[in-house]
Scaffold this active site. Sequence first.
Site, short mmCIF file in Angstrom:
data_model
loop_
_atom_site.label_atom_id
_atom_site.label_comp_id
_atom_site.label_asym_id
_atom_site.label_seq_id
_atom_site.Cartn_x
_atom_site.Cartn_y
_atom_site.Cartn_z
N GLY A 154 38.52 55.06 36.02
CA GLY A 154 39.69 54.36 36.55
C GLY A 154 41.02 55.06 36.26
O GLY A 154 41.77 55.38 37.20
N ASP A 184 39.97 54.03 40.72
CA ASP A 184 40.39 52.87 41.53
C ASP A 184 40.96 53.36 42.87
O ASP A 184 40.72 52.76 43.92
CB ASP A 184 41.48 52.07 40.80
CG ASP A 184 41.03 51.56 39.44
OD1 ASP A 184 40.78 50.37 39.31
OD2 ASP A 184 40.93 52.39 38.52
N ASP A 232 47.61 51.89 40.30
CA ASP A 232 46.38 52.12 41.08
C ASP A 232 45.61 50.81 41.27
O ASP A 232 45.03 50.55 42.33
CB ASP A 232 45.46 53.12 40.36
CG ASP A 232 46.06 54.51 40.24
OD1 ASP A 232 47.26 54.66 40.53
OD2 ASP A 232 45.33 55.43 39.84
N ARG A 282 45.80 45.54 46.89
CA ARG A 282 46.60 45.48 48.12
C ARG A 282 45.82 46.03 49.32
O ARG A 282 45.82 45.43 50.40
CB ARG A 282 47.91 46.27 47.95
CG ARG A 282 48.74 46.26 49.21
CD ARG A 282 50.03 47.08 49.12
NE ARG A 282 50.62 47.10 50.44
CZ ARG A 282 50.30 47.97 51.40
NH1 ARG A 282 49.41 48.91 51.17
NH2 ARG A 282 50.86 47.90 52.58
N ASP A 315 40.67 42.91 33.11
CA ASP A 315 40.97 42.32 31.80
C ASP A 315 42.44 41.93 31.79
O ASP A 315 43.32 42.80 31.67
CB ASP A 315 40.67 43.33 30.69
CG ASP A 315 40.92 42.72 29.31
OD1 ASP A 315 41.33 41.54 29.25
OD2 ASP A 315 40.70 43.42 28.31
N HIS A 374 37.12 46.66 33.47
CA HIS A 374 37.94 47.18 32.38
C HIS A 374 37.14 47.12 31.08
O HIS A 374 36.16 46.38 30.98
CB HIS A 374 39.24 46.37 32.26
CG HIS A 374 40.23 46.70 33.33
ND1 HIS A 374 41.06 45.78 33.91
CD2 HIS A 374 40.50 47.89 33.93
CE1 HIS A 374 41.81 46.37 34.82
NE2 HIS A 374 41.49 47.65 34.86
N HIS A 406 47.11 52.86 34.37
CA HIS A 406 47.00 53.06 35.82
C HIS A 406 47.17 51.74 36.58
O HIS A 406 46.57 51.54 37.64
CB HIS A 406 45.65 53.71 36.16
CG HIS A 406 44.46 52.94 35.64
ND1 HIS A 406 44.27 52.64 34.32
CD2 HIS A 406 43.41 52.40 36.30
CE1 HIS A 406 43.15 51.96 34.18
NE2 HIS A 406 42.61 51.79 35.36
#
Length: 122
Positions: A56, A61, A91, A97, A81, A8, A88
Amino acid sequence: MEIAIIAHDGKKADMVQFLNKNMDILHQENIKIIATGTTGGKAEAAGIKVKKLLSGPLGGDAQIAARVAEGKCKMVLFFKDPMSSHPHEPDINMLIRICDVHNVPVATNEATAQLLLNAIAI
Ligand SMILES: O=C(CO)COP(=O)(O)O
């Protein structure tokens, strides 16, 4: 071995420092680096060969998550961060996950990323 790097904005300087510190490991012949767009640009500027995906917020991502799900990307080093919010966020959570679903190591901070890289140093 394909490794994804993502940072980030608030962590990009830390990522560049981390990359410089680990140049020997990252330049091993068996390692290929992929990255979200802006992070990848920083990595290139630091002298690392990297395949850049989308930024991103534009789906980078999600692209990395797809590569994890397909069995292509085997490790994710994600300098998140925790002090800022991101448009997002779904995402980001999805990527983490998917790593858990496929038992792919994912570091979400620098200390863990260092441990993971140390584990694959030849
Ligand atoms: O937003 C990101 C990860 O969630 C990082 O994207 P960039 O590397 O394109 O800034």
